[in-house]
Scaffold this motif. Sequence first.
Motif, PDB file in Angstrom:
ATOM      1  N   HIS A   4      19.505   7.099 -17.325  1.00 26.02           N
ATOM      2  CA  HIS A   4      18.111   6.709 -17.499  1.00 26.02           C
ATOM      3  C   HIS A   4      17.566   6.256 -16.151  1.00 26.02           C
ATOM      4  CE1 HIS A   4      14.440   5.109 -19.205  1.00 26.02           C
ATOM      5  NE2 HIS A   4      14.645   4.008 -18.494  1.00 26.02           N
ATOM      6  N   PHE A   5      16.424   6.801 -15.769  1.00 25.67           N
ATOM      7  CA  PHE A   5      15.808   6.442 -14.498  1.00 25.67           C
ATOM      8  C   PHE A   5      14.566   5.603 -14.771  1.00 25.67           C
ATOM      9  CE2 PHE A   5      18.271  10.204 -13.684  1.00 25.67           C
ATOM     10  CZ  PHE A   5      18.867   9.940 -12.460  1.00 25.67           C
ATOM     11  N   ASP A   6      14.443   4.478 -14.071  1.00 19.32           N
ATOM     12  CA  ASP A   6      13.306   3.590 -14.281  1.00 19.32           C
ATOM     13  C   ASP A   6      12.019   4.162 -13.709  1.00 19.32           C
ATOM     14  OD1 ASP A   6      14.756   1.448 -15.551  1.00 19.32           O
ATOM     15  OD2 ASP A   6      15.629   1.003 -13.607  1.00 19.32           O
ATOM     16  N   GLY A   7      12.124   5.072 -12.759  1.00 19.17           N
ATOM     17  CA  GLY A   7      10.941   5.692 -12.179  1.00 19.17           C
ATOM     18  C   GLY A   7      10.403   6.808 -13.052  1.00 19.17           C
ATOM     19  N   LEU A   8       9.163   7.213 -12.754  1.00 20.71           N
ATOM     20  CA  LEU A   8       8.545   8.318 -13.475  1.00 20.71           C
ATOM     21  C   LEU A   8       7.979   9.331 -12.488  1.00 20.71           C
ATOM     22  CD1 LEU A   8       5.252   7.696 -13.128  1.00 20.71           C
ATOM     23  CD2 LEU A   8       5.680   6.128 -15.008  1.00 20.71           C
ATOM     24  N   ASP A   9       7.711  10.536 -12.986  1.00 18.86           N
ATOM     25  CA  ASP A   9       7.073  11.577 -12.185  1.00 18.86           C
ATOM     26  C   ASP A   9       5.601  11.211 -12.023  1.00 18.86           C
ATOM     27  OD1 ASP A   9       5.955  13.829 -11.072  1.00 18.86           O
ATOM     28  OD2 ASP A   9       6.400  15.161 -12.762  1.00 18.86           O
ATOM     29  N   ALA A  10       5.211  10.831 -10.809  1.00 12.09           N
ATOM     30  CA  ALA A  10       3.849  10.359 -10.548  1.00 12.09           C
ATOM     31  C   ALA A  10       2.928  11.451 -10.031  1.00 12.09           C
ATOM     32  CB  ALA A  10       3.903   9.218  -9.537  1.00 12.09           C
ATOM     33  N   PRO A  36       0.835  -1.215   0.000  1.00  9.38           N
ATOM     34  CA  PRO A  36       0.000   0.000   0.000  1.00  9.38           C
ATOM     35  C   PRO A  36       0.862   1.254   0.000  1.00  9.38           C
ATOM     36  CG  PRO A  36       0.093  -0.936   2.192  1.00  9.38           C
ATOM     37  CD  PRO A  36       0.810  -1.898   1.296  1.00  9.38           C
ATOM     38  N   ALA A  37       0.285   2.337  -0.469  1.00  8.21           N
ATOM     39  CA  ALA A  37       0.948   3.643  -0.425  1.00  8.21           C
ATOM     40  C   ALA A  37      -0.089   4.706  -0.086  1.00  8.21           C
ATOM     41  CB  ALA A  37       1.615   3.968  -1.764  1.00  8.21           C
ATOM     42  N   LEU A  38       0.299   5.653   0.737  1.00 10.24           N
ATOM     43  CA  LEU A  38      -0.575   6.761   1.124  1.00 10.24           C
ATOM     44  C   LEU A  38       0.118   8.079   0.801  1.00 10.24           C
ATOM     45  CD1 LEU A  38      -1.648   5.478   4.659  1.00 10.24           C
ATOM     46  CD2 LEU A  38      -2.955   5.297   2.551  1.00 10.24           C
ATOM     47  N   ALA A  39      -0.623   8.989   0.205  1.00  8.58           N
ATOM     48  CA  ALA A  39      -0.089  10.317  -0.107  1.00  8.58           C
ATOM     49  C   ALA A  39      -0.958  11.368   0.594  1.00  8.58           C
ATOM     50  CB  ALA A  39      -0.085  10.552  -1.612  1.00  8.58           C
ATOM     51  N   TYR A  40      -0.307  12.383   1.158  1.00  3.83           N
ATOM     52  CA  TYR A  40      -1.022  13.396   1.941  1.00  3.83           C
ATOM     53  C   TYR A  40      -0.446  14.773   1.653  1.00  3.83           C
ATOM     54  CZ  TYR A  40      -2.541  15.947   6.182  1.00  3.83           C
ATOM     55  OH  TYR A  40      -3.048  16.865   7.070  1.00  3.83           O
ATOM     56  N   TRP A  41      -1.288  15.642   1.149  1.00  2.63           N
ATOM     57  CA  TRP A  41      -0.911  17.046   0.934  1.00  2.63           C
ATOM     58  C   TRP A  41      -2.210  17.835   0.797  1.00  2.63           C
ATOM     59  CZ3 TRP A  41       3.069  18.909  -3.317  1.00  2.63           C
ATOM     60  CH2 TRP A  41       3.378  20.252  -3.081  1.00  2.63           C
ATOM     61  N   PRO A  42      -2.709  18.385   1.894  1.00  3.21           N
ATOM     62  CA  PRO A  42      -3.998  19.087   1.858  1.00  3.21           C
ATOM     63  C   PRO A  42      -4.028  20.166   0.791  1.00  3.21           C
ATOM     64  CG  PRO A  42      -3.257  18.800   4.116  1.00  3.21           C
ATOM     65  CD  PRO A  42      -2.116  18.376   3.243  1.00  3.21           C
ATOM     66  N   GLY A  43      -5.101  20.152  -0.002  1.00  2.00           N
ATOM     67  CA  GLY A  43      -5.258  21.133  -1.069  1.00  2.00           C
ATOM     68  C   GLY A  43      -4.633  20.720  -2.378  1.00  2.00           C
ATOM     69  N   ARG A  44      -3.774  19.698  -2.366  1.00  2.00           N
ATOM     70  CA  ARG A  44      -3.126  19.240  -3.591  1.00  2.00           C
ATOM     71  C   ARG A  44      -3.496  17.788  -3.916  1.00  2.00           C
ATOM     72  NH1 ARG A  44       1.410  22.212  -5.006  1.00  2.00           N
ATOM     73  NH2 ARG A  44       1.278  21.078  -6.984  1.00  2.00           N
ATOM     74  N   VAL A  45      -3.354  16.908  -2.940  1.00  2.00           N
ATOM     75  CA  VAL A  45      -3.726  15.501  -3.121  1.00  2.00           C
ATOM     76  C   VAL A  45      -5.167  15.331  -2.657  1.00  2.00           C
ATOM     77  CG1 VAL A  45      -3.279  13.131  -2.393  1.00  2.00           C
ATOM     78  CG2 VAL A  45      -1.361  14.691  -2.796  1.00  2.00           C
ATOM     79  N   PRO A  46      -6.089  14.916  -3.538  1.00  2.00           N
ATOM     80  CA  PRO A  46      -7.493  14.762  -3.137  1.00  2.00           C
ATOM     81  C   PRO A  46      -7.638  13.716  -2.037  1.00  2.00           C
ATOM     82  CG  PRO A  46      -7.120  13.826  -5.325  1.00  2.00           C
ATOM     83  CD  PRO A  46      -5.872  14.560  -4.957  1.00  2.00           C
ATOM     84  N   SER A  47      -8.534  13.964  -1.100  1.00  2.00           N
ATOM     85  CA  SER A  47      -8.726  13.048   0.027  1.00  2.00           C
ATOM     86  C   SER A  47      -9.733  11.957  -0.318  1.00  2.00           C
ATOM     87  CB  SER A  47      -9.206  13.832   1.255  1.00  2.00           C
ATOM     88  OG  SER A  47     -10.433  14.483   0.973  1.00  2.00           O
ATOM     89  N   ASN A  48      -9.619  10.841   0.402  1.00  2.00           N
ATOM     90  CA  ASN A  48     -10.552   9.714   0.271  1.00  2.00           C
ATOM     91  C   ASN A  48     -10.669   9.207  -1.161  1.00  2.00           C
ATOM     92  OD1 ASN A  48     -11.240   9.880   3.065  1.00  2.00           O
ATOM     93  ND2 ASN A  48     -12.615  11.579   2.585  1.00  2.00           N
ATOM     94  N   VAL A  49      -9.543   9.147  -1.850  1.00  2.00           N
ATOM     95  CA  VAL A  49      -9.512   8.654  -3.231  1.00  2.00           C
ATOM     96  C   VAL A  49      -8.528   7.497  -3.305  1.00  2.00           C
ATOM     97  CG1 VAL A  49      -8.880   9.194  -5.617  1.00  2.00           C
ATOM     98  CG2 VAL A  49     -10.131  10.873  -4.245  1.00  2.00           C
ATOM     99  N   SER A  62       5.527   2.584  -8.591  1.00  2.00           N
ATOM    100  CA  SER A  62       6.629   1.855  -7.967  1.00  2.00           C
ATOM    101  C   SER A  62       7.372   2.796  -7.034  1.00  2.00           C
ATOM    102  CB  SER A  62       7.577   1.332  -9.063  1.00  2.00           C
ATOM    103  OG  SER A  62       8.825   0.957  -8.530  1.00  2.00           O
ATOM    104  N   VAL A  63       8.077   2.228  -6.041  1.00  2.03           N
ATOM    105  CA  VAL A  63       8.920   3.070  -5.199  1.00  2.03           C
ATOM    106  C   VAL A  63      10.020   3.730  -6.017  1.00  2.03           C
ATOM    107  CG1 VAL A  63       8.478   1.865  -3.032  1.00  2.03           C
ATOM    108  CG2 VAL A  63      10.304   1.064  -4.527  1.00  2.03           C
ATOM    109  N   LEU A  64      10.293   3.195  -7.207  1.00  5.93           N
ATOM    110  CA  LEU A  64      11.243   3.849  -8.107  1.00  5.93           C
ATOM    111  C   LEU A  64      10.767   5.241  -8.512  1.00  5.93           C
ATOM    112  CD1 LEU A  64      11.957   0.824 -10.483  1.00  5.93           C
ATOM    113  CD2 LEU A  64      13.523   1.737  -8.764  1.00  5.93           C
ATOM    114  N   ASP A  65       9.468   5.503  -8.356  1.00  2.64           N
ATOM    115  CA  ASP A  65       8.901   6.784  -8.773  1.00  2.64           C
ATOM    116  C   ASP A  65       9.098   7.891  -7.743  1.00  2.64           C
ATOM    117  OD1 ASP A  65       7.930   5.381 -10.989  1.00  2.64           O
ATOM    118  OD2 ASP A  65       6.050   4.909  -9.977  1.00  2.64           O
TER     119      ASP A  65
END
Length: 395
Positions: free
Chosen positions: A255-261, A214-227, A234-237
């Motif tokens: 070359h980086f295997d991760g991407l801007d998520a 699992p992964a959780l992202a938190y940034w009020p006003g930028r990351v929508p809540s309860n989605v 990937s953690v590469l990101d």
Amino acid sequence: MFPLNQFFTCQGTSGPHEVQHGFDYYFGIPYSHDMGCTDTPGYNHPPCPACPRGDRPSRNLERDCYSDVALPLYENLNIVEQPVNLSSLAQKYAEKATQFIQHASTSGRPFLLYVGLAHMHVPLARTQLSAETWGRRPYAAGLREMDSLVGQIKDKVDRTAKNNTFLWFTGDNGPWAQKCELAGSVGPFTGLWQTHQGGSPAKQTTWEGGHRVPALAYWPGRVPSNVTSTALLSVLDIFPTVVALAGAQLPRGRHFDGLDASEVLFGRAQSGHRVLFHPNSGAAGEDGALQTVRLGHYKAFYITGGAKACDGSVGPERHHEPPLIFNLEDDAAEALPLERGSAEYRRALPKVREALAGVLRDIADDNISRADYTQDPSVTPCCNPRRAACRCQTV
């Protein structure tokens, strides 16, 4: 651009020399906390003995226990406690992290804080919180302590820099099945095809239960809540995403295997990677060899094998050409691969092979380096070689 305060605290394989690789401050242990003895061993399966004391002989180590060198706690390049007290380590991490956030907020400087927790890896610590929740299983008590620790960090951010701080919480692998009730659960990602062959489809394997976290992202006003997003990330990101959010550029010529998520995190996109590749991580095949290819909702296994299970069984290593292909959209438990003669298999196989060829070409063309990790006794972390288990304490 403002100078960036950077703080690294962790359990992991990174080591205290992060201060020599861009971090301003380091507090933590240099490798997994089961890789050295302590006076407070905690819960493990099988149990590991405490560090030797005085003139006592060395411990009779079980196969799954490491050396008699005590687990060190570093502050920057200095060992401040050896062996570390696992029962109080989580709270030390919380205190150091919140102090760092407060200092950065007071100074008005942006910051990067990396906290690599010892949770939920064995040995599970016997903490005050565990005592307060008597009757809970050790794993459940450890989860509750981790939740409390992360909550302290989040609360400090909310009080100091809530609208301008991005929090990203995730793990690095699934449960370590051979640790039985101390390992956690794979949930619905049971890897049924492998369990029928024998062994575990969890940590050390490329089955979903081994590396889907699992992964959780938190940034009020930028990351929508309860989605909840089903995008393949990937953690590469983490690295390219954080660099992009900071308004910086990735180093050129690599070359980086991760991407801007960030588009996924901000709810503006529902697609991440089209292709991910999964190398062997201990269960079957040559270490580091490419074992599995993920293409959209298809997952192709060229090598299968079960890790050590709670009952001690290990699944046989098997090579598959053509590969086993699972449709994870319909079969998250990885129970039944597509029939090789089916129309869906025939449509998916050329795309999988094309993706695999692209991955191998990318690896061959990339700038690579080799490192020698040969063990040298002179680099064993030891603050006092004259004492059993290298004992010392300055904190």
